[in-house]
Design an enzyme around this catalytic site. Structure first.
Site, PDB file in Angstrom:
ATOM      1  N   GLU A   1       0.842  -1.199   0.000  1.00 21.57           N
ATOM      2  CA  GLU A   1       0.000   0.000   0.000  1.00 21.57           C
ATOM      3  C   GLU A   1       0.877   1.249   0.000  1.00 21.57           C
ATOM      4  O   GLU A   1       1.853   1.342   0.760  1.00 21.57           O
ATOM      5  CB  GLU A   1      -0.883  -0.028   1.255  1.00 21.57           C
ATOM      6  CG  GLU A   1      -1.824   1.145   1.413  1.00 21.57           C
ATOM      7  CD  GLU A   1      -2.686   1.014   2.672  1.00 21.57           C
ATOM      8  OE1 GLU A   1      -3.624   1.815   2.810  1.00 21.57           O
ATOM      9  OE2 GLU A   1      -2.425   0.115   3.495  1.00 21.57           O
TER      10      GLU A   1
ATOM     11  N   LYS B   1      -9.215   2.837  -2.501  1.00 20.67           N
ATOM     12  CA  LYS B   1      -9.576   2.211  -1.225  1.00 20.67           C
ATOM     13  C   LYS B   1     -10.928   2.733  -0.748  1.00 20.67           C
ATOM     14  O   LYS B   1     -11.190   3.941  -0.738  1.00 20.67           O
ATOM     15  CB  LYS B   1      -8.489   2.513  -0.186  1.00 20.67           C
ATOM     16  CG  LYS B   1      -8.610   1.732   1.109  1.00 20.67           C
ATOM     17  CD  LYS B   1      -7.384   1.977   1.986  1.00 20.67           C
ATOM     18  CE  LYS B   1      -7.389   1.102   3.222  1.00 20.67           C
ATOM     19  NZ  LYS B   1      -6.174   1.336   4.051  1.00 20.67           N
TER      20      LYS B   1
ATOM     21  N   CYS C   1      -5.493  -3.188   1.792  1.00 21.94           N
ATOM     22  CA  CYS C   1      -5.340  -3.289   3.243  1.00 21.94           C
ATOM     23  C   CYS C   1      -6.656  -3.539   3.986  1.00 21.94           C
ATOM     24  O   CYS C   1      -7.222  -4.614   3.906  1.00 21.94           O
ATOM     25  CB  CYS C   1      -4.639  -2.031   3.758  1.00 21.94           C
ATOM     26  SG  CYS C   1      -3.956  -2.196   5.433  1.00 21.94           S
TER      27      CYS C   1
END
Length: 257
Positions: free
Chosen positions: A41, A109, A143
């Site tokens: 990430e 994200k 994540c």
């Protein structure tokens, strides 16, 4: 498909250094026969670069993305790398997929973790971002997204065979539970592969857990890295090799909505 995962120590705020490290890994992975490299990430900026991330953020057609595409083209390997994406006034925590100088795919994200991320980024609505990487369907998450089972299930229903998860899992008393137990469960309950690729070491703001893993549809770990140290782990992804597991653990076939 042969997949490579780079557990790296990004240099916070130094995009050039991080791109150089990714280029070295891409060359090593391609030499070993891999055709897809996954990095952590915000690998391009470093996760712990703080407010500098907003200054370093670039569009998906920017110089950083061009450099990543050039690395992919030169090495012949597809790359998934975390970066800070600017779109107008908004900055997203994103992952960029490149495969040579062709089409680029961006995933933003959807589930931001904690006040640090929420102070820097805008969350995207959850979506099923699936790409066809040389005949293998690869879904993208970042994540914290993978810790919500709905996100992985959504990708599985959209046809993903592999889910690539650039991450920045911090060192904690439950880091091994997430990496070594939750990730294999996500793979098992959806009968797909999950590649979870983390940073290691420290920057000025965070300590990272390492523990990158690639989990198979039957819940086994095909590859794993330790808590400390850089690792380039390479493993074969045989999407047709788990038919017995899918027949026995027929979650997807038996799912009712």
């Amino acid at each position: 498909m042969k997949l490579a995962a780079l557990q790296m120590q990004a240099v916070a705020g130094d995009v050039a250094a991080n791109l150089a490290r990714i280029e070295k890994a891409a060359r090593e992975a391609a030499t070993a026969g891999a055709n897809l490299l996954i990095t952590p990430e915000l690998a391009l900026t470093g996760y712990g670069a703080g407010e500098a991330i907003r200054k370093l953020a670039e569009p998906a057609a920017g110089e950083q993305a061009d450099r990543l595409a050039a690395i992919s083209d030169a090495t012949g390997i597809g790359i998934v790398a975390g970066f800070a994406e600017r779109d107008g006034d908004a900055v997203y925590n994103s992952a960029l997929y490149v495969d040579g100088l062709g089409a680029r795919t961006v995933y933003r994200k959807s589930h931001l973790y904690g006040p640090y991320e929420r102070s820097l980024f805008v969350p995207e609505s959850p979506k099923s971002q699936v790409i066809n990487h040389r005949g293998t369907m690869v879904g993208l998450l970042i994540c914290y997204d993978v810790e919500f089972p709905e996100n992985v299930r959504r990708l599985a229903l959209a046809g993903a065979q592999v889910v690539a998860v650039p991450t920045a899992l911090p060192a904690s008393d439950h880091d091994e539970l997430i990496a070594r137990k939750m990730i294999p469960v996500r793979a098992f309950e959806n009968q797909i592969f999950v590649a979870y690729v983390n940073h290691f070491g420290n920057d000025a703001l965070f300590s990272y857990a390492g523990l990158s893993v690639v989990a198979a549809p039957d819940g086994t770990l095909l590859a794993e890295a330790g808590k400390s140290g850089e690792a380039l782990v390479i493993t074969d992804i045989d999407t047709g090799g788990y038919d017995e597991s899918r027949a026995t653990n027929s979650y997807m076939a038996d799912l009712r909505s």
